[in-house]
Design a protein around this motif. Structure first.
Motif, PDB file in Angstrom:
ATOM      1  N   GLU A 172       0.813  -1.208   0.000  1.00 32.20           N
ATOM      2  CA  GLU A 172       0.000   0.000   0.000  1.00 32.20           C
ATOM      3  C   GLU A 172       0.855   1.270   0.000  1.00 32.20           C
ATOM      4  N   ILE A 173       1.971   1.227   0.724  1.00 31.88           N
ATOM      5  CA  ILE A 173       2.880   2.381   0.742  1.00 31.88           C
ATOM      6  C   ILE A 173       3.529   2.547  -0.616  1.00 31.88           C
ATOM      7  N   GLY A 174       3.950   1.432  -1.208  1.00 35.63           N
ATOM      8  CA  GLY A 174       4.585   1.482  -2.513  1.00 35.63           C
ATOM      9  C   GLY A 174       3.664   2.021  -3.590  1.00 35.63           C
ATOM     10  N   ILE A 175       2.391   1.647  -3.509  1.00 38.13           N
ATOM     11  CA  ILE A 175       1.400   2.148  -4.477  1.00 38.13           C
ATOM     12  C   ILE A 175       1.285   3.660  -4.365  1.00 38.13           C
ATOM     13  N   THR A 176       1.262   4.160  -3.131  1.00 36.36           N
ATOM     14  CA  THR A 176       1.166   5.605  -2.914  1.00 36.36           C
ATOM     15  C   THR A 176       2.415   6.312  -3.433  1.00 36.36           C
ATOM     16  N   LEU A 177       3.589   5.762  -3.126  1.00 39.40           N
ATOM     17  CA  LEU A 177       4.841   6.383  -3.566  1.00 39.40           C
ATOM     18  C   LEU A 177       4.957   6.386  -5.086  1.00 39.40           C
ATOM     19  N   ALA A 178       4.364   5.392  -5.737  1.00 38.12           N
ATOM     20  CA  ALA A 178       4.411   5.339  -7.195  1.00 38.12           C
ATOM     21  C   ALA A 178       3.671   6.520  -7.820  1.00 38.12           C
TER      22      ALA A 178
END
Length: 202
Positions: A172-178
């Motif tokens: 979920e964090i990675g999706i946001t950072l993307a």
């Protein structure tokens, strides 16, 4: 979260139906919020048996678990997915999964593969009859295919969004950072158009 593309190796021929999260990780282990160390408690009650499947030489350390119908039922504890991952399992194959467990597994980089009971039975047979085979199961997530060295080939379905996240190692964090560039652009535009909000924007 590490990307998941292909998974090859041995598998625990578990096969039991209706295995709930209390069997996967007993409640006594829920006092921690750490994702590490829970592998020791995975299937604790079953591993108390001296000849248990999970500690037997032919299967110990397998990256794949072959389970029965309705795997992961019971409580919503995310620790069940943490325990399996800490145990070294990266994929679970079963005819069906609890929805909550399946979601928790996905969020923690575990691939859950749904196959018909006949296909699961065949995989159990391959693994049990060839305990010395180093890579009896190969899972190709990109092409959604599972194969064995004996010409078995099973296709499986997976939600496209989950597939994308697993292939790219996005939690979920990675999706946001993307989307960080788009978020920054939106915040800059909002600050320019409504400067009175700027002091409250984090």
């Amino acid at each position: 979260m590490n990307p998941v593309s292909t998974i090859s190796g041995k598998a625990y021929p578990f096969g039991l139906k209706n295995v709930d999260t209390d069997v996967i990780i007993p409640a006594a282990w829920l006092k921690t919020i750490s994702r590490t160390g829970l592998g020791k408690g995975a299937f604790e009650a079953l591993r108390k048996e001296p000849d248990n499947l999970f500690d037997s030489a032919p299967y110990a350390g397998s990256p794949i678990l072959i389970a029965g119908d309705n795997f992961g039922c019971g409580s919503s504890r995310e620790h069940a997915a943490w325990a399996l991952a800490d145990m070294g399992i990266t994929a679970v194959i079963a005819p069906s999964f609890s929805d909550i467990f399946s979601g928790n597994a996905f969020k923690n980089g575990l691939l859950t593969v749904v196959l018909p009971q006949e296909a699961v039975d065949r995989l159990l047979q391959v693994v049990q009859e060839n305990p010395d085979l180093p890579d009896p199961i190969h899972i190709d997530l990109e092409n959604q295919v599972m194969t064995t060295p004996f010409q078995d080939r099973f296709t499986f379905e997976i939600d496209p969004f989950r597939k994308h996240c697993l292939l790219n190692g996005l939690d979920e964090i990675g999706i946001t950072l993307a989307s960080s560039d788009a978020i920054s652009a939106y915040e800059a535009k909002l600050a320019a158009e409504k400067p009175w909000l700027a002091p409250h924007m984090i």
